[in-house]
Design a protein around this motif. Structure first.
Motif, PDB file in Angstrom:
ATOM      1  N   LEU A  11       0.825  -1.208   0.000  1.00 36.14           N
ATOM      2  CA  LEU A  11       0.000   0.000   0.000  1.00 36.14           C
ATOM      3  C   LEU A  11       0.860   1.260   0.000  1.00 36.14           C
ATOM      4  O   LEU A  11       0.602   2.205  -0.757  1.00 36.14           O
ATOM      5  CB  LEU A  11      -0.930  -0.020   1.215  1.00 36.14           C
ATOM      6  CG  LEU A  11      -1.950   1.120   1.322  1.00 36.14           C
ATOM      7  CD1 LEU A  11      -3.251   0.621   1.923  1.00 36.14           C
ATOM      8  CD2 LEU A  11      -1.412   2.269   2.172  1.00 36.14           C
ATOM      9  N   LEU A  12       1.901   1.296   0.840  1.00 36.16           N
ATOM     10  CA  LEU A  12       2.758   2.474   0.919  1.00 36.16           C
ATOM     11  C   LEU A  12       3.522   2.699  -0.386  1.00 36.16           C
ATOM     12  O   LEU A  12       3.678   3.835  -0.850  1.00 36.16           O
ATOM     13  CB  LEU A  12       3.731   2.332   2.088  1.00 36.16           C
ATOM     14  CG  LEU A  12       3.117   2.417   3.487  1.00 36.16           C
ATOM     15  CD1 LEU A  12       4.168   2.146   4.549  1.00 36.16           C
ATOM     16  CD2 LEU A  12       2.474   3.782   3.722  1.00 36.16           C
ATOM     17  N   THR A  13       3.992   1.611  -0.988  1.00 34.08           N
ATOM     18  CA  THR A  13       4.712   1.739  -2.255  1.00 34.08           C
ATOM     19  C   THR A  13       3.778   2.231  -3.348  1.00 34.08           C
ATOM     20  O   THR A  13       4.149   3.085  -4.167  1.00 34.08           O
ATOM     21  CB  THR A  13       5.327   0.390  -2.660  1.00 34.08           C
ATOM     22  OG1 THR A  13       6.074  -0.145  -1.571  1.00 34.08           O
ATOM     23  CG2 THR A  13       6.250   0.554  -3.859  1.00 34.08           C
ATOM     24  N   ALA A  14       2.553   1.692  -3.364  1.00 30.44           N
ATOM     25  CA  ALA A  14       1.564   2.154  -4.351  1.00 30.44           C
ATOM     26  C   ALA A  14       1.206   3.614  -4.125  1.00 30.44           C
ATOM     27  O   ALA A  14       0.932   4.352  -5.078  1.00 30.44           O
ATOM     28  CB  ALA A  14       0.315   1.280  -4.271  1.00 30.44           C
ATOM     29  N   LEU A  15       1.202   4.047  -2.863  1.00 28.93           N
ATOM     30  CA  LEU A  15       0.916   5.451  -2.557  1.00 28.93           C
ATOM     31  C   LEU A  15       1.978   6.362  -3.165  1.00 28.93           C
ATOM     32  O   LEU A  15       1.664   7.421  -3.724  1.00 28.93           O
ATOM     33  CB  LEU A  15       0.839   5.652  -1.050  1.00 28.93           C
ATOM     34  CG  LEU A  15       0.569   7.081  -0.555  1.00 28.93           C
ATOM     35  CD1 LEU A  15      -0.771   7.582  -1.082  1.00 28.93           C
ATOM     36  CD2 LEU A  15       0.606   7.119   0.969  1.00 28.93           C
ATOM     37  N   VAL A  16       3.239   5.943  -3.064  1.00 27.37           N
ATOM     38  CA  VAL A  16       4.326   6.722  -3.676  1.00 27.37           C
ATOM     39  C   VAL A  16       4.105   6.819  -5.187  1.00 27.37           C
ATOM     40  O   VAL A  16       4.223   7.898  -5.793  1.00 27.37           O
ATOM     41  CB  VAL A  16       5.694   6.080  -3.369  1.00 27.37           C
ATOM     42  CG1 VAL A  16       6.808   6.777  -4.144  1.00 27.37           C
ATOM     43  CG2 VAL A  16       5.973   6.131  -1.870  1.00 27.37           C
ATOM     44  N   PHE A  17       3.771   5.688  -5.795  1.00 28.45           N
ATOM     45  CA  PHE A  17       3.507   5.691  -7.236  1.00 28.45           C
ATOM     46  C   PHE A  17       2.333   6.593  -7.572  1.00 28.45           C
ATOM     47  O   PHE A  17       2.374   7.356  -8.548  1.00 28.45           O
ATOM     48  CB  PHE A  17       3.231   4.259  -7.713  1.00 28.45           C
ATOM     49  CG  PHE A  17       2.728   4.190  -9.131  1.00 28.45           C
ATOM     50  CD1 PHE A  17       3.615   4.263 -10.194  1.00 28.45           C
ATOM     51  CD2 PHE A  17       1.372   4.058  -9.396  1.00 28.45           C
ATOM     52  CE1 PHE A  17       3.155   4.218 -11.508  1.00 28.45           C
ATOM     53  CE2 PHE A  17       0.904   4.008 -10.704  1.00 28.45           C
ATOM     54  CZ  PHE A  17       1.797   4.091 -11.762  1.00 28.45           C
ATOM     55  N   ALA A  18       1.262   6.536  -6.775  1.00 27.36           N
ATOM     56  CA  ALA A  18       0.064   7.330  -7.048  1.00 27.36           C
ATOM     57  C   ALA A  18       0.344   8.824  -6.960  1.00 27.36           C
ATOM     58  O   ALA A  18      -0.220   9.615  -7.721  1.00 27.36           O
ATOM     59  CB  ALA A  18      -1.053   6.938  -6.079  1.00 27.36           C
ATOM     60  N   VAL A  19       1.193   9.218  -6.026  1.00 26.27           N
ATOM     61  CA  VAL A  19       1.547  10.644  -5.912  1.00 26.27           C
ATOM     62  C   VAL A  19       2.142  11.139  -7.231  1.00 26.27           C
ATOM     63  O   VAL A  19       1.776  12.212  -7.732  1.00 26.27           O
ATOM     64  CB  VAL A  19       2.525  10.868  -4.744  1.00 26.27           C
ATOM     65  CG1 VAL A  19       3.123  12.273  -4.798  1.00 26.27           C
ATOM     66  CG2 VAL A  19       1.821  10.639  -3.414  1.00 26.27           C
ATOM     67  N   PHE A  20       3.044  10.362  -7.802  1.00 29.42           N
ATOM     68  CA  PHE A  20       3.673  10.780  -9.053  1.00 29.42           C
ATOM     69  C   PHE A  20       2.722  10.629 -10.246  1.00 29.42           C
ATOM     70  O   PHE A  20       2.655  11.516 -11.113  1.00 29.42           O
ATOM     71  CB  PHE A  20       4.944   9.964  -9.296  1.00 29.42           C
ATOM     72  CG  PHE A  20       6.096  10.382  -8.440  1.00 29.42           C
ATOM     73  CD1 PHE A  20       6.916  11.429  -8.825  1.00 29.42           C
ATOM     74  CD2 PHE A  20       6.364   9.745  -7.235  1.00 29.42           C
ATOM     75  CE1 PHE A  20       7.985  11.834  -8.032  1.00 29.42           C
ATOM     76  CE2 PHE A  20       7.430  10.136  -6.433  1.00 29.42           C
ATOM     77  CZ  PHE A  20       8.242  11.187  -6.828  1.00 29.42           C
ATOM     78  N   ALA A  21       1.994   9.506 -10.302  1.00 31.43           N
ATOM     79  CA  ALA A  21       1.174   9.222 -11.476  1.00 31.43           C
ATOM     80  C   ALA A  21      -0.125  10.008 -11.502  1.00 31.43           C
ATOM     81  O   ALA A  21      -0.591  10.416 -12.571  1.00 31.43           O
ATOM     82  CB  ALA A  21       0.869   7.725 -11.544  1.00 31.43           C
ATOM     83  N   VAL A  22      -0.742  10.225 -10.332  1.00 30.30           N
ATOM     84  CA  VAL A  22      -2.058  10.870 -10.275  1.00 30.30           C
ATOM     85  C   VAL A  22      -1.958  12.346  -9.908  1.00 30.30           C
ATOM     86  O   VAL A  22      -2.558  13.197 -10.566  1.00 30.30           O
ATOM     87  CB  VAL A  22      -2.975  10.128  -9.280  1.00 30.30           C
ATOM     88  CG1 VAL A  22      -4.349  10.800  -9.230  1.00 30.30           C
ATOM     89  CG2 VAL A  22      -3.118   8.662  -9.674  1.00 30.30           C
ATOM     90  N   THR A  23      -1.205  12.665  -8.859  1.00 36.80           N
ATOM     91  CA  THR A  23      -1.127  14.050  -8.399  1.00 36.80           C
ATOM     92  C   THR A  23      -0.167  14.880  -9.252  1.00 36.80           C
ATOM     93  O   THR A  23      -0.531  15.930  -9.786  1.00 36.80           O
ATOM     94  CB  THR A  23      -0.698  14.107  -6.923  1.00 36.80           C
ATOM     95  OG1 THR A  23      -1.640  13.376  -6.133  1.00 36.80           O
ATOM     96  CG2 THR A  23      -0.647  15.545  -6.434  1.00 36.80           C
TER      97      THR A  23
END
Length: 310
Positions: free
Chosen positions: A77-89
């Motif tokens: 979950l934490l690793t996906a959160l890092v990815f989401a920050v870059f990919a989505v935000t």
């Protein structure tokens, strides 16, 4: 006698098939949900690696398998959160962000393993098989299908739940709309970013669980790059299954079958094939699968494309 040997071979292969397909089922199901929301996360391999190491390290330190699986999912979950920050935000290129996650997973887990565990020589307790009463006594098929550990059986409710959420709930309808027509979702007042975040995080949790399965329910140790490309195979499974969780389950079993076959054939002294060729079977299957679906592109129309709010 020859017939009995063949039945034993088939029974062992079928039993290993489901078990070896389990991490693929978890990872590919999560990725299917993620891609339905329009986010292409090729960092599944890195997420699985981090989940595998986190599960191993936690279970090694505490002696608790449940905590190990929990740590694997939490790290995913934490690793996906890092990815989401870059990919989505930040709206960075999703391919580049995914490659960065894969490099992070490989480098970080190798560094931590070499630093803290390389000299221990210790493994962890492995999740034990459960015998289903009566059914496990069925000749040949009983041991193959009804003497598996709990996580193997959990693939069925996870896949069914993922299918139900995607195709039988308003949340799933919105997730699919975000992947096809995010502007339509935006004008209704719903947050496209929020739905994409949730899909990426679900994918991360399931990817981390798939990784933890490798160390806690398949092997009793962590080795560098233990995933061996399973994250990339999960990506191809999603395409071959046409972004359907139910399809993911059966396609994963097909890939698991080739994993099981190559292990069985390597152990057979009568097979005069180089073991390197047998080890390549799952990856050759991946190439063939992608060739078969090259003209059946049913991907969400906004897959891999950031949404810019007007």
């Amino acid at each position: 006698m020859q017939t009995a040997s063949m039945l034993d071979f088939l029974s062992t292969t079928v039993g290993a098939d489901w078990r070896l397909a389990t991490p693929l089922i978890f990872a590919a199901t999560g990725e299917a949900i993620c891609e339905r929301a329009g986010v292409l996360n090729i960092g599944v391999e890195g997420i699985m690696l981090i989940g595998a190491f986190s599960g191993f390290a936690t279970s090694h330190a505490t002696g608790d398998l449940a905590l190990g699986f929990g740590a694997g999912m939490a790290s995913g979950l934490l690793t996906a959160l890092v990815f989401a920050v870059f990919a989505v935000t930040i709206k960075a290129n999703q391919i580049v962000a995914g490659v960065a996650i894969n490099l992070l997973g490989l480098g970080l887990t190798s560094f931590l393993f070499r630093t803290y565990f390389i000299s221990t020589g210790r493994g962890v307790d492995i999740a034990r098989p459960l015998n289903v009463p009566f059914l496990s006594d069925i000749p040949y098929l009983g041991p193959a299908l009804f003497q598996q550990n709990l996580l193997v059986y959990a693939t069925i409710p996870v896949v069914v739940a993922a299918w139900g959420v995607l195709f039988r709930t308003s949340y799933g309808l919105t997730i699919r709309a975000v992947g096809e027509h995010p502007k339509a979702v935006d004008v209704t007042g719903k947050s496209v970013a929020l739905y994409r975040y949730s899909a990426v995080l679900i994918g991360g949790v399931l990817g981390g669980l798939g990784g933890a399965f490798l160390t806690l329910a398949h092997a009793n140790q962590f080795v560098e790059n233990i995933t061996s490309g399973r994250g990339f195979i999960a990506l191809s499974i999603v395409v071959f299954a046409r972004w359907s969780p139910i399809g993911v389950f059966f396609v994963s079993l097909l890939f698991g079958l080739f994993y099981a076959l190559q292990l069985q054939l390597q152990a057979d002294p009568n097979v005069r094939v180089p073991y390197q060729a047998l080890q390549a079977l799952p990856y050759l299957t991946t190439i063939v699968a992608l060739m078969l679906v090259r003209n059946r592109w049913d991907a969400p129309s906004m897959l891999g494309i950031p949404y810019w709010k007007a």
